[in-house]
Motif scaffolding. Structure first.
Motif, PDB file in Angstrom:
ATOM      1  N   HIS A   1       7.820  -9.418 -13.343  1.00 60.17           N
ATOM      2  CA  HIS A   1       9.158 -10.465 -13.170  1.00 60.17           C
ATOM      3  C   HIS A   1       8.107 -11.866 -13.297  1.00 60.17           C
ATOM      4  O   HIS A   1       8.335 -12.589 -12.802  1.00 60.17           O
ATOM      5  CB  HIS A   1       9.507 -10.552 -11.975  1.00 60.17           C
ATOM      6  CG  HIS A   1      10.369  -9.230 -11.599  1.00 60.17           C
ATOM      7  ND1 HIS A   1      11.775  -9.295 -12.113  1.00 60.17           N
ATOM      8  CD2 HIS A   1      10.172  -8.078 -10.997  1.00 60.17           C
ATOM      9  CE1 HIS A   1      12.236  -8.104 -11.716  1.00 60.17           C
ATOM     10  NE2 HIS A   1      11.353  -7.238 -11.087  1.00 60.17           N
ATOM     11  N   VAL A   2       7.253 -12.034 -14.547  1.00 55.94           N
ATOM     12  CA  VAL A   2       6.691 -13.266 -14.796  1.00 55.94           C
ATOM     13  C   VAL A   2       7.577 -14.314 -15.366  1.00 55.94           C
ATOM     14  O   VAL A   2       7.406 -15.627 -15.200  1.00 55.94           O
ATOM     15  CB  VAL A   2       5.494 -13.201 -15.929  1.00 55.94           C
ATOM     16  CG1 VAL A   2       4.199 -12.194 -15.320  1.00 55.94           C
ATOM     17  CG2 VAL A   2       6.224 -12.472 -17.284  1.00 55.94           C
ATOM     18  N   ARG A   3       8.939 -14.054 -15.602  1.00 55.53           N
ATOM     19  CA  ARG A   3      10.013 -15.152 -15.812  1.00 55.53           C
ATOM     20  C   ARG A   3      10.274 -15.862 -14.752  1.00 55.53           C
ATOM     21  O   ARG A   3      10.589 -16.848 -14.617  1.00 55.53           O
ATOM     22  CB  ARG A   3      11.175 -14.717 -16.405  1.00 55.53           C
ATOM     23  CG  ARG A   3      11.909 -13.723 -15.730  1.00 55.53           C
ATOM     24  CD  ARG A   3      13.222 -13.221 -16.440  1.00 55.53           C
ATOM     25  NE  ARG A   3      14.100 -12.406 -15.516  1.00 55.53           N
ATOM     26  CZ  ARG A   3      14.909 -11.677 -15.907  1.00 55.53           C
ATOM     27  NH1 ARG A   3      15.548 -11.714 -16.922  1.00 55.53           N
ATOM     28  NH2 ARG A   3      15.670 -10.948 -14.808  1.00 55.53           N
ATOM     29  N   GLU A   4       9.769 -15.217 -13.479  1.00 54.00           N
ATOM     30  CA  GLU A   4      10.029 -15.761 -12.213  1.00 54.00           C
ATOM     31  C   GLU A   4       8.641 -16.631 -11.589  1.00 54.00           C
ATOM     32  O   GLU A   4       8.620 -17.086 -10.434  1.00 54.00           O
ATOM     33  CB  GLU A   4      10.654 -14.982 -11.166  1.00 54.00           C
ATOM     34  CG  GLU A   4      12.103 -14.575 -11.585  1.00 54.00           C
ATOM     35  CD  GLU A   4      12.773 -13.674 -10.569  1.00 54.00           C
ATOM     36  OE1 GLU A   4      12.838 -13.925  -9.408  1.00 54.00           O
ATOM     37  OE2 GLU A   4      13.060 -12.306 -11.090  1.00 54.00           O
ATOM     38  N   GLN A   5       7.845 -16.250 -12.222  1.00 51.98           N
ATOM     39  CA  GLN A   5       6.308 -16.834 -11.681  1.00 51.98           C
ATOM     40  C   GLN A   5       6.488 -18.411 -11.450  1.00 51.98           C
ATOM     41  O   GLN A   5       7.072 -19.199 -12.368  1.00 51.98           O
ATOM     42  CB  GLN A   5       5.368 -16.646 -12.741  1.00 51.98           C
ATOM     43  CG  GLN A   5       4.240 -16.895 -12.328  1.00 51.98           C
ATOM     44  CD  GLN A   5       2.863 -16.690 -13.213  1.00 51.98           C
ATOM     45  OE1 GLN A   5       3.400 -15.533 -13.901  1.00 51.98           O
ATOM     46  NE2 GLN A   5       1.783 -17.058 -13.323  1.00 51.98           N
ATOM     47  N   LEU A   6       5.868 -18.780 -10.296  1.00 52.79           N
ATOM     48  CA  LEU A   6       5.997 -20.356 -10.008  1.00 52.79           C
ATOM     49  C   LEU A   6       4.953 -21.202 -11.048  1.00 52.79           C
ATOM     50  O   LEU A   6       4.057 -20.517 -11.504  1.00 52.79           O
ATOM     51  CB  LEU A   6       5.655 -20.478  -8.603  1.00 52.79           C
ATOM     52  CG  LEU A   6       6.343 -19.826  -7.373  1.00 52.79           C
ATOM     53  CD1 LEU A   6       5.890 -19.959  -6.030  1.00 52.79           C
ATOM     54  CD2 LEU A   6       7.806 -20.706  -7.440  1.00 52.79           C
TER      55      LEU A   6
END
Length: 142
Positions: free
Chosen positions: A112-117
């Protein structure tokens, strides 16, 4: 005869304990918003086992369901313990930090790196999945 315990862990207060009799099949970081809310941390790490390879004990164990995912935690100290996904009925994923020897488990990828801060930088060279890293039987990678 019971299989020997290879890995063990539990909550902060000791009311919940778990153990695994095999090596994990999955070790990953997760950057999704649901994991952030459940853990309070900017990124989580999980260690996956087959359900038949683990034992979980604790009268204070509680769980919270959000869609197909149920996350367990200690009702006394609040420590997050694990999650299960109804689409993956044979798997359980324990919080890496809940293990007695967490340094043993080195994550092999990020999910879920598209949601990584944007301020979280982990230049470890590991594979990065835009969505989940565990395919579900319906073909999705949630």
């Amino acid at each position: 005869m019971n299989a020997p315990t290879l890995h063990a862990g539990g909550c902060r207060c000791g009311a919940v304990r778990f153990e695994a009799s095999a090596e994990p099949h999955h070790i990953s970081y997760c950057h999704c918003g649901d994991c952030r809310k459940a853990s309070g941390a900017p990124v989580s790490a999980f260690v996956g086992f087959k359900t038949g390879e683990v034992a979980l004990d604790g009268k204070t164990l509680k769980s919270f369901e959000n869609g197909p995912v149920a996350r367990s935690f200690c009702g006394t100290c609040g420590s997050p313990i694990a999650y299960v996904d109804s689409r993956l009925p044979d798997d359980v994923y324990f919080m890496l930090g809940a293990f007695d020897q967490p340094a043993y488990f080195k994550p092999t990828h990020h999910a879920h790196v598209r949601e990584q801060l944007p301020f979280v930088h982990m230049p470890d060279g590991l594979p990065r999945h835009l969505k989940g890293s565990v395919p579900r039987p319906d073909g999705t990678e949630e």
